[in-house]
Design an enzyme around this catalytic site. Sequence first.
Site, short mmCIF file in Angstrom:
data_model
loop_
_atom_site.label_atom_id
_atom_site.label_comp_id
_atom_site.label_asym_id
_atom_site.label_seq_id
_atom_site.Cartn_x
_atom_site.Cartn_y
_atom_site.Cartn_z
CE LYS A 1 -3.48 5.67 -1.32
NZ LYS A 1 -4.47 6.46 -2.09
CE1 TYR B 1 -3.54 2.72 0.98
CE2 TYR B 1 -1.94 3.37 2.64
CZ TYR B 1 -3.10 3.63 1.92
OH TYR B 1 -3.79 4.79 2.14
#
Length: 255
Positions: free
Chosen positions: A159, A155
């Site tokens: 990002k 993740y």
Amino acid sequence: MTFSNTGTALIIGGSSGMGYATAKQLLQAGVAVEIVANNQHKLDSAVSALSELGTVTGKQINLYDTQSVMTLAKQIVESSTHYRYLVNAAGYFSPTSFVDHTLADYDKYHDLNKATFLLTQAVVKNMNRFDGGNIVNIGSMWAKQAIKATPSSAYSMAKAGLHAFTQHLAMELADNNIRVNAVAPAVVQTPIYGAFIPPAEIKQALASFNDFHPIGRIGEPVDVANSILFLLSDESSWITGTIMDVDGGVMAGRN
């Protein structure tokens, strides 16, 4: 805050959470909104509720289906609508230890980035046909700081890429009268946590992170929407390429 009275705001992931809160504020400011979401029921409910505030339409799409993304991208490029504003708000979050990550876990995050890349490219082509525009991406505090309680290697990698994407586009598109910024929230009360927390338990589970934020509470979608709206507005016309921390003070230091 002031906005151009022409053009439409396209919000990818606008049926709930921060995207929905942003759509609501844009409509209240007089901006027409088009929201894109995967779940047809949630999309219909969002459009119905938001229609009381202004002109809003919805499009259902599975962002993990590349062919569907490409079809929508083609429609955006060729549309007679000027997408003056773009908010990339779609997200997925499910903390998993690094050694337990599967290829499917990894793809869940990075295929979403691919959809963001392709749809943003289409919107920029649309903006170039008119007189420019404004883009805000929703990044994450996790891209800047690791939290042991929420292992998020894939993740955070995705990002962090979105943050870099923001800055590169800001440089490339400045001459095209297109500004590109991002917000990096910490823990915010949104449905995204439903991927690993039962919906009935989300509020209580997230409350345990209140003290993690120096301000003493987790965020609400409106807290982030307020900052997105500023970055989209005319009042931020001299700001591009910034990654704005909207995190209750988390990045200021350790609490």
